[in-house]
Write an enzyme that holds these catalytic residues in place. Sequence first.
Site: not given
Length: 837
Positions: A583, A807
């Site tokens: 991202d 994560e």
Amino acid sequence: MARGERRRRAVPAEGVRTAERAARGGPGRRDGRGGGPRSTAGGVALAVVVLSLALGMSGRWVLAWYRARRAVTLHSAPPVLPADSSSPAVAPDLFWGTYRPHVYFGMKTRSPKPLLTGLMWAQQGTTPGTPKLRHTCEQGDGVGPYGWEFHDGLSFGRQHIQDGALRLTTEFVKRPGGQHGGDWSWRVTVEPQASGTSALPLVSLFFYVVTDGKEVLLPEVGAKGQLKFISGHTSELGDFRFTLLPPTSPGDTAPKYGSYNVFWTSNPGLPLLTEMVKSRLNSWFQHRPPGASPERYLGLPGSLKWEDRGPSGQGQGQFLIQQVTLKIPISIEFVFESGSAQAGGNQALPRLAGSLLTQALESHAEAFRERFEKTFQLKEKGLSSGEQVLGQAALSGLLGGIGYFYGQGLVLPDMGVEGSEQKVDPALFPPVPLFTAVPSRSFFPRGFLWDEGFHQLVVQRWDPSLTREALGHWLGLLNADGWIGREQILGDEARARVPPEFLVQRAVHANPPTLLLPVAHMLEVGDPDDLAFLRKALPRLHAWFSWLHQSQAGPLPLSYRWRGRDPALPTLLNPKTLPSGLDDYPRASHPSVTERHLDLRCWVALGARVLTRLAEHLGEAEVAAELGPLAASLEAAESLDELHWAPELGVFADFGNHTKAVQLKPRPPQGLVRVVGRPQPQLQYVDALGYVSLFPLLLRLLDPTSSRLGPLLDILADSRHLWSPFGLRSLAASSSFYGQRNSEHDPPYWRGAVWLNVNYLALGALHHYGHLEGPHQARAAKLHSELRANVVGNVWRQYQATGFLWEQYSDRDGRGMGCRPFHGWTSLVLLAMAEDY
């Protein structure tokens, strides 16, 4: 990995039937640039335009219409899986499963209109007003840790959930038989979290069944609102019966006193189940066990009278829920019996409950442990018992997170000119099924394309048939051009958890083709079932790769550029590149068509290599002849150097219109605003040392004697850059973007944190070069050993401390960050422990 969440208006699209047959679309010219799909589609497009001009219509408008229709037309290549592959007749062992990863516990059938079951619970009397009702996994609800201790992906699982003073254990076993997927049984146990607790809480458990069609459930109620059983019939399940057995104390057989409430209504829509139950918990009841003081609790004021259930038309289905309220510790069993399984022999099968259920659970648990060690050999490799438990939890959490989704996604077509997709309305993709693992039950309980390739690296070691099933479903999502949407939001439950800005998938946006990683492993192992699957899958794999190669072509031959970068907004430090999966990883400061993206070129090189080898192995000479020269060109060291080696930086890099003189500065009242200083942007290599710089190493594209391998190992091993005691950081500590927010409300994501998927690729690459003769062999082997110890050790410590896989992990202190539980690609820690690359 941009994830998203809620609902957006769309223009419905009818199922599209076009005259053209979609192309597999191979690369055109041998210089590596796409020359367009080789099929009749181009001819049909020309014919449509010519006809429209003859009729006085605009050829440009018709071509735009044609592109829009192709975006929501399924690919014409033969499907990898038959249309009935999920049915109980074809795959009875997979028909029922824990395919609702977003709920703490529930099961459903693999069907477009499934029968669903689930569990809710609430601790009574701890807070004023309505008690906290637990149902769906939520990031901030305070529940946890939770996760599967065991899950074999098929027929058995055991999960532990900590909720304040409560510890819940949910278990299930499936028993094959009949023609409709067999029987299954649950056991839900609730105990105090701390031993010796004097004041035991009063708890309500809610067991529910939901239908999604016109089928009717027929409950039989006993005394005081207790359901004796629920019978029913559907075309897929035949006759069946649910039975909620009387509660007992854990490990006991004597019934325990419970208070019962029942609620029966029309299915309000799956995303509304929790709120409906919350809103109906509005009446006080007395829990009066013999010989004990009565206690008040909030219950469901339900009725089993048909007229009290509200409208049931339009095939909306039914929602039937039984509330059981009692003092912990408790154990309750919920049994599903298939009519065809019970009728399968001369004598009815004994109910899978009580001691028989206990025996089945223990037998499955022991079989899981034995199979786990045989598959991954952690004990044999000297890992501690605690690390073995971590490995089992990593695998089980991933398998227990597999979901079955069905629905229509929203697509914005590729109109042929960048930016033009904003001028058209999104359309509905045809209804499709998807059987897939998910990154996170609490935050991302749906399918993500580039995550799934990493997921299946773990799954296929355990059960190759599950991987074939998942890959077959993903390849079933191809549109006529060979595109697959990067985020799959299928069905009401999935849409309810996605913000509007992420609902629409853009048909020009790609994603890393990580599904080719398990394909490469299949090819390497050479299992006959895998090879038979790959023979069916090759046309679709080819179409998908060809779309990627052509649609993401860069400004120069053999260069590639991610479409879909954010514009250079005044609030963004560096425009994101969501399609890359990385991202906010820094790219050229000023997006332009001149960019060349290193990681994308490496992914395309890997794809060309894997598909060439696959085509050669299968004897598909035409595909091999088409892709072989492309693979050779992309792997040529001279071409890679010419496009991406930055002598002034001493590493491989992106190229584009860039300046480092970009900052976020406060400017009231706007807040933080992007300010571009001097030097002004110019075409140059992008100084952003990090994961992208390593891709030629990560994907093993360099020869072991390459002069570029040494410099990459240098920056990888340097703590001033990428090395940390917890794994490789995503962006060098020396970078000006390291740890920087991308906007006032956008904290760093891929700007320093340690991510397991890329660390796994790095471990695999170091292991690879450590076993190949060359000047860097010894160093690569040493770095592999040290990096493996850092990564595995930190994940293990954080799991010990928190009970979760995370994560991402901090490169500064190793703590887990982002969402949790994250049993997606963080489960790759298991393969790192097993040294299986």
